[in-house]
Design a protein around this motif. Sequence first.
Motif, PDB file in Angstrom:
ATOM      1  N   THR A 150       0.809  -1.221   0.000  1.00  0.00           N
ATOM      2  CA  THR A 150       0.000   0.000   0.000  1.00  0.00           C
ATOM      3  C   THR A 150       0.839   1.266   0.000  1.00  0.00           C
ATOM      4  O   THR A 150       0.314   2.351  -0.232  1.00  0.00           O
ATOM      5  N   GLY A 151       2.118   1.146   0.307  1.00  0.00           N
ATOM      6  CA  GLY A 151       2.992   2.308   0.326  1.00  0.00           C
ATOM      7  C   GLY A 151       2.906   3.110   1.610  1.00  0.00           C
ATOM      8  O   GLY A 151       3.432   4.215   1.683  1.00  0.00           O
ATOM      9  N   THR A 152       2.272   2.560   2.647  1.00  0.00           N
ATOM     10  CA  THR A 152       2.132   3.274   3.918  1.00  0.00           C
ATOM     11  C   THR A 152       3.277   2.999   4.874  1.00  0.00           C
ATOM     12  O   THR A 152       3.336   3.578   5.946  1.00  0.00           O
ATOM     13  N   SER A 153       4.180   2.141   4.489  1.00  0.00           N
ATOM     14  CA  SER A 153       5.283   1.749   5.362  1.00  0.00           C
ATOM     15  C   SER A 153       6.606   2.201   4.760  1.00  0.00           C
ATOM     16  O   SER A 153       6.738   2.370   3.552  1.00  0.00           O
ATOM     17  N   GLU A 154       7.591   2.375   5.615  1.00  0.00           N
ATOM     18  CA  GLU A 154       8.936   2.736   5.162  1.00  0.00           C
ATOM     19  C   GLU A 154       9.759   1.501   4.820  1.00  0.00           C
ATOM     20  O   GLU A 154      10.936   1.603   4.501  1.00  0.00           O
ATOM     21  N   SER A 155       9.166   0.313   4.892  1.00  0.00           N
ATOM     22  CA  SER A 155       9.880  -0.927   4.604  1.00  0.00           C
ATOM     23  C   SER A 155      10.232  -1.006   3.133  1.00  0.00           C
ATOM     24  O   SER A 155       9.449  -0.627   2.269  1.00  0.00           O
ATOM     25  N   ASN A 156      11.424  -1.526   2.881  1.00  0.00           N
ATOM     26  CA  ASN A 156      11.803  -1.760   1.491  1.00  0.00           C
ATOM     27  C   ASN A 156      11.582  -3.234   1.166  1.00  0.00           C
ATOM     28  O   ASN A 156      11.262  -4.036   2.040  1.00  0.00           O
ATOM     29  N   LEU A 157      11.732  -3.583  -0.078  1.00  0.00           N
ATOM     30  CA  LEU A 157      11.455  -4.943  -0.532  1.00  0.00           C
ATOM     31  C   LEU A 157      12.338  -5.966   0.177  1.00  0.00           C
ATOM     32  O   LEU A 157      11.869  -7.050   0.529  1.00  0.00           O
ATOM     33  N   GLN A 158      13.595  -5.620   0.415  1.00  0.00           N
ATOM     34  CA  GLN A 158      14.507  -6.560   1.070  1.00  0.00           C
ATOM     35  C   GLN A 158      14.024  -6.899   2.484  1.00  0.00           C
ATOM     36  O   GLN A 158      14.027  -8.073   2.879  1.00  0.00           O
ATOM     37  N   ASP A 159      13.596  -5.888   3.231  1.00  0.00           N
ATOM     38  CA  ASP A 159      13.111  -6.132   4.587  1.00  0.00           C
ATOM     39  C   ASP A 159      11.850  -6.983   4.583  1.00  0.00           C
ATOM     40  O   ASP A 159      11.668  -7.859   5.433  1.00  0.00           O
ATOM     41  N   VAL A 160      10.974  -6.717   3.635  1.00  0.00           N
ATOM     42  CA  VAL A 160       9.730  -7.488   3.531  1.00  0.00           C
ATOM     43  C   VAL A 160      10.041  -8.944   3.208  1.00  0.00           C
ATOM     44  O   VAL A 160       9.476  -9.864   3.818  1.00  0.00           O
TER      45      VAL A 160
END
Length: 105
Positions: free
Chosen positions: A62-72
Amino acid sequence: MNTSLNQMITELRSTAQVAAGKPAAQAGADSGADFGDALKNAIEQVNAAQAQARQMSEGFITGTSESNLQDVMIASQKASLSFQQMVQVRNKLVNAYQDIMNMPV
């Protein structure tokens, strides 16, 4: 989670020794943690890892988090591995139960 799994393994080994007629090692039995509590804590930790991975994934999508793809992806893999580990522990417990139930009295 490793300590709770180690406690479960110690408890299973102690039970196997008693079933084989050998004296159980008191060091593992006196660790103070109840087997049921250790299992419950391990399940709760797996659930928490899955919930965190789901939350990070939804936030990333959703783009509401500061997480990047690697962290996810790392959180997702940790959750997957912890679940797979819990399934293996469950399989070992079922096998141990079946072995105990098949023992002659």
